[in-house]
Design a protein around this motif. Structure first.
Motif, PDB file in Angstrom:
ATOM      1  N   ALA A 128       0.818  -1.070   0.059  1.00  0.00           N
ATOM      2  CA  ALA A 128       0.222  -0.043  -0.015  1.00  0.00           C
ATOM      3  C   ALA A 128       0.895   1.111   0.073  1.00  0.00           C
ATOM      4  O   ALA A 128       1.436   1.605   0.956  1.00  0.00           O
ATOM      5  CB  ALA A 128      -1.012  -0.021   1.251  1.00  0.00           C
ATOM      6  N   TYR A 129       1.143   1.957  -1.268  1.00  0.00           N
ATOM      7  CA  TYR A 129       1.930   3.115  -1.426  1.00  0.00           C
ATOM      8  C   TYR A 129       1.236   4.248  -0.505  1.00  0.00           C
ATOM      9  O   TYR A 129       0.137   4.708  -0.729  1.00  0.00           O
ATOM     10  CB  TYR A 129       2.105   3.491  -2.713  1.00  0.00           C
ATOM     11  N   THR A 130       2.401   5.073   0.235  1.00  0.00           N
ATOM     12  CA  THR A 130       1.763   6.143   0.768  1.00  0.00           C
ATOM     13  C   THR A 130       2.705   7.268  -0.168  1.00  0.00           C
ATOM     14  O   THR A 130       3.825   7.059  -0.867  1.00  0.00           O
ATOM     15  CB  THR A 130       2.281   6.322   2.166  1.00  0.00           C
ATOM     16  N   SER A 210      -6.306   0.648  -6.701  1.00  0.00           N
ATOM     17  CA  SER A 210      -6.996   1.402  -6.145  1.00  0.00           C
ATOM     18  C   SER A 210      -8.134   2.181  -6.940  1.00  0.00           C
ATOM     19  O   SER A 210      -7.820   3.180  -7.219  1.00  0.00           O
ATOM     20  CB  SER A 210      -6.363   2.194  -5.100  1.00  0.00           C
ATOM     21  N   PRO A 211      -9.232   1.514  -7.634  1.00  0.00           N
ATOM     22  CA  PRO A 211      -9.832   2.106  -8.569  1.00  0.00           C
ATOM     23  C   PRO A 211     -10.633   3.311  -8.259  1.00  0.00           C
ATOM     24  O   PRO A 211     -11.281   3.130  -7.055  1.00  0.00           O
ATOM     25  CB  PRO A 211     -10.551   0.941  -9.251  1.00  0.00           C
ATOM     26  N   LEU A 212     -10.673   4.285  -8.842  1.00  0.00           N
ATOM     27  CA  LEU A 212     -11.333   5.492  -8.494  1.00  0.00           C
ATOM     28  C   LEU A 212     -12.569   5.794  -9.614  1.00  0.00           C
ATOM     29  O   LEU A 212     -12.288   6.055 -10.855  1.00  0.00           O
ATOM     30  CB  LEU A 212     -10.567   6.589  -8.634  1.00  0.00           C
ATOM     31  N   LEU A 234       1.124  17.018  -1.990  1.00  0.00           N
ATOM     32  CA  LEU A 234       1.125  15.922  -2.773  1.00  0.00           C
ATOM     33  C   LEU A 234       0.071  14.771  -2.037  1.00  0.00           C
ATOM     34  O   LEU A 234       0.313  14.508  -0.893  1.00  0.00           O
ATOM     35  CB  LEU A 234       2.595  15.530  -2.658  1.00  0.00           C
ATOM     36  N   VAL A 235      -0.532  14.078  -2.901  1.00  0.00           N
ATOM     37  CA  VAL A 235      -1.557  13.414  -2.571  1.00  0.00           C
ATOM     38  C   VAL A 235      -1.585  12.271  -3.433  1.00  0.00           C
ATOM     39  O   VAL A 235      -1.714  12.397  -4.796  1.00  0.00           O
ATOM     40  CB  VAL A 235      -3.027  13.826  -2.112  1.00  0.00           C
ATOM     41  N   ASN A 236      -1.916  10.975  -2.916  1.00  0.00           N
ATOM     42  CA  ASN A 236      -2.248   9.482  -3.628  1.00  0.00           C
ATOM     43  C   ASN A 236      -3.649   9.747  -4.164  1.00  0.00           C
ATOM     44  O   ASN A 236      -4.436  10.076  -3.133  1.00  0.00           O
ATOM     45  CB  ASN A 236      -1.825   8.479  -3.174  1.00  0.00           C
ATOM     46  N   TYR A 272      -0.793  -0.184  -8.940  1.00  0.00           N
ATOM     47  CA  TYR A 272      -0.369   0.477  -7.737  1.00  0.00           C
ATOM     48  C   TYR A 272      -1.554   0.178  -6.622  1.00  0.00           C
ATOM     49  O   TYR A 272      -2.612   0.980  -6.960  1.00  0.00           O
ATOM     50  CB  TYR A 272       0.403   1.417  -7.622  1.00  0.00           C
ATOM     51  N   ARG A 273      -1.313  -0.326  -5.569  1.00  0.00           N
ATOM     52  CA  ARG A 273      -2.306  -0.081  -4.576  1.00  0.00           C
ATOM     53  C   ARG A 273      -2.016   1.150  -3.432  1.00  0.00           C
ATOM     54  O   ARG A 273      -0.888   1.312  -3.046  1.00  0.00           O
ATOM     55  CB  ARG A 273      -2.437  -1.361  -3.626  1.00  0.00           C
ATOM     56  N   PHE A 274      -2.815   1.784  -3.434  1.00  0.00           N
ATOM     57  CA  PHE A 274      -2.653   3.084  -2.542  1.00  0.00           C
ATOM     58  C   PHE A 274      -3.038   3.169  -1.083  1.00  0.00           C
ATOM     59  O   PHE A 274      -4.212   2.486  -0.845  1.00  0.00           O
ATOM     60  CB  PHE A 274      -3.462   4.408  -3.030  1.00  0.00           C
ATOM     61  N   ASP A 275      -2.514   3.762  -0.232  1.00  0.00           N
ATOM     62  CA  ASP A 275      -2.982   3.899   1.200  1.00  0.00           C
ATOM     63  C   ASP A 275      -3.704   5.091   1.202  1.00  0.00           C
ATOM     64  O   ASP A 275      -3.345   6.213   0.626  1.00  0.00           O
ATOM     65  CB  ASP A 275      -1.826   4.035   2.156  1.00  0.00           C
ATOM     66  N   PRO A 276      -5.170   5.254   1.389  1.00  0.00           N
ATOM     67  CA  PRO A 276      -6.065   6.228   1.251  1.00  0.00           C
ATOM     68  C   PRO A 276      -6.125   7.181   2.412  1.00  0.00           C
ATOM     69  O   PRO A 276      -6.932   8.197   2.254  1.00  0.00           O
ATOM     70  CB  PRO A 276      -7.289   5.550   1.074  1.00  0.00           C
ATOM     71  N   THR A 277      -5.338   6.976   3.281  1.00  0.00           N
ATOM     72  CA  THR A 277      -5.394   7.690   4.604  1.00  0.00           C
ATOM     73  C   THR A 277      -5.561   9.205   4.252  1.00  0.00           C
ATOM     74  O   THR A 277      -6.242   9.987   4.660  1.00  0.00           O
ATOM     75  CB  THR A 277      -4.477   7.384   5.488  1.00  0.00           C
ATOM     76  N   LEU A 278      -4.525   9.814   3.649  1.00  0.00           N
ATOM     77  CA  LEU A 278      -4.286  11.339   3.360  1.00  0.00           C
ATOM     78  C   LEU A 278      -5.446  11.739   2.379  1.00  0.00           C
ATOM     79  O   LEU A 278      -6.057  12.736   2.696  1.00  0.00           O
ATOM     80  CB  LEU A 278      -2.897  11.525   2.787  1.00  0.00           C
ATOM     81  N   ARG A 279      -5.727  11.006   1.426  1.00  0.00           N
ATOM     82  CA  ARG A 279      -6.598  11.585   0.440  1.00  0.00           C
ATOM     83  C   ARG A 279      -8.080  11.546   1.160  1.00  0.00           C
ATOM     84  O   ARG A 279      -9.004  12.399   0.933  1.00  0.00           O
ATOM     85  CB  ARG A 279      -6.601  10.460  -0.784  1.00  0.00           C
TER      86      ARG A 279
END
Length: 308
Positions: A128-130, A210-212, A234-236, A272-279
């Motif tokens: 999970a990329y940050t 991490s589909p949007l 900067l945000v994923n 790529y799988r994202f860590d969604p915390t910040l977004r």
């Protein structure tokens, strides 16, 4: 948003077009692009969207002369992807175009640059990329693409500081939905229909992403403008759910009855799988689950193939 003057580049793409169409209801929207597809410019115009022909490959300022400067918000999603393998052109065209556009729109309240998760240094397939993970710009499936994006991120960061232009750099995951060509899942489905092999990782592993969904993407853009800052934020930019691409393909098989020919390979289209915390902190949660999003996309673009 309402009563704003908004500039969007790449206005015919998977990201920008649904955004332009949604914002045009209550704002003055301008789309920049080459508009090479037949009738696409007229389709935008009839929805009240202003169009301006701009070729990023033309590195002179001529393409922006005469374009209004008083935009309140900007989304820059146009890109030279580098399919020709020309790294130098991908670097120069993308970074110079971003600098020219930011300078032209330097009085904007918010500038959003759409980057990509492909810039990250590859770790495990389910990592999970940050936003603090290292980048390296290596992508065997399209080598020049992430290199151009990294170069452009650098230019965007510099111009944000030099111009004092509040900016957000959003590293996009996979956008999809009932518009355009549908996104990466529909590209895979076309290969399924043609009986073509689909490369997947070795040893039964799968690429995670991490589909949007389009509705969530559109809803989140005003929040990303609000988050714009100097230096750039900067945000994923991906969905809340992590999905294995093989699992997504198997779900499309169940929806349609069309079989997929999966072939293990050392080279695949990496996701790529994202860590969604910040977004999530900046935009709030998504509202569409990935299965619902895939089904809605098929209902709009491939209804004849749905079995139930």
């Amino acid at each position: 948003m309402s009563a704003r003057k908004i500039l969007i580049t790449g206005g015919t793409g998977q990201v920008a077009r649904p955004l332009a169409e949604a914002l045009a209801c209550e704002n003055e929207v301008w789309c920049l692009g080459r508009f090479g597809a037949p009738d696409i410019e007229r389709q935008l115009n009839v929805q009240g969207i202003n169009t301006w022909r701009w070729d990023m490959d033309d590195l002179s300022q001529d393409g922006l002369i005469g374009l209004p400067r008083d935009f309140t918000h900007v989304v820059h999603s146009a890109v030279r992807r580098g399919e020709d393998g020309d790294f130098n052109a991908a670097i120069e065209v993308n970074s110079v175009a971003a600098g020219q556009l930011m300078t032209h729109c330097r009085t904007a309240e918010g500038f959003l640059y759409v980057s990509t998760g492909a810039v990250y240094s590859r770790q495990s397939l389910d990592h999970a990329y940050t936003e603090t993970d290292p980048v390296d710009g290596v992508a065997d499936w399209l080598p020049a693409y992430p290199v151009g994006k990294i170069a452009t991120e650098g230019a965007v960061r510099a111009f944000a500081r030099v111009l004092g232009l509040p900016t957000t750099i959003a590293r996009l995951n996979i956008a999809y939905g009932p518009n355009g060509y549908g996104g990466v899942p529909l590209l895979y489905f076309k290969r399924m229909l043609a009986g073509e092999p689909i490369p997947v990782p070795l040893d039964g592993r799968q690429n995670w992403f991490s589909p949007l969904y389009a509705d969530d993407l559109v809803a989140q853009v005003p929040r990303l403008w609000e988050a714009a800052s100097v230096p750039a934020t900067l945000v994923n930019w991906g969905g809340d759910e992590s999905v294995g691409m093989t699992d997504c393909i198997r779900y499309m098989e169940r929806l349609t009855g069309v079989p997929a020919k999966l072939v293990e390979s050392e080279v695949t289209r990496e996701t790529y799988r994202f860590d969604p915390t910040l977004r999530r902190r900046l935009t709030g949660p998504c509202t569409t689950s990935w299965r619902d999003g895939i089904r809605r996309t098929f209902e709009a673009l491939q209804p004849e193939h749905l079995e139930h």
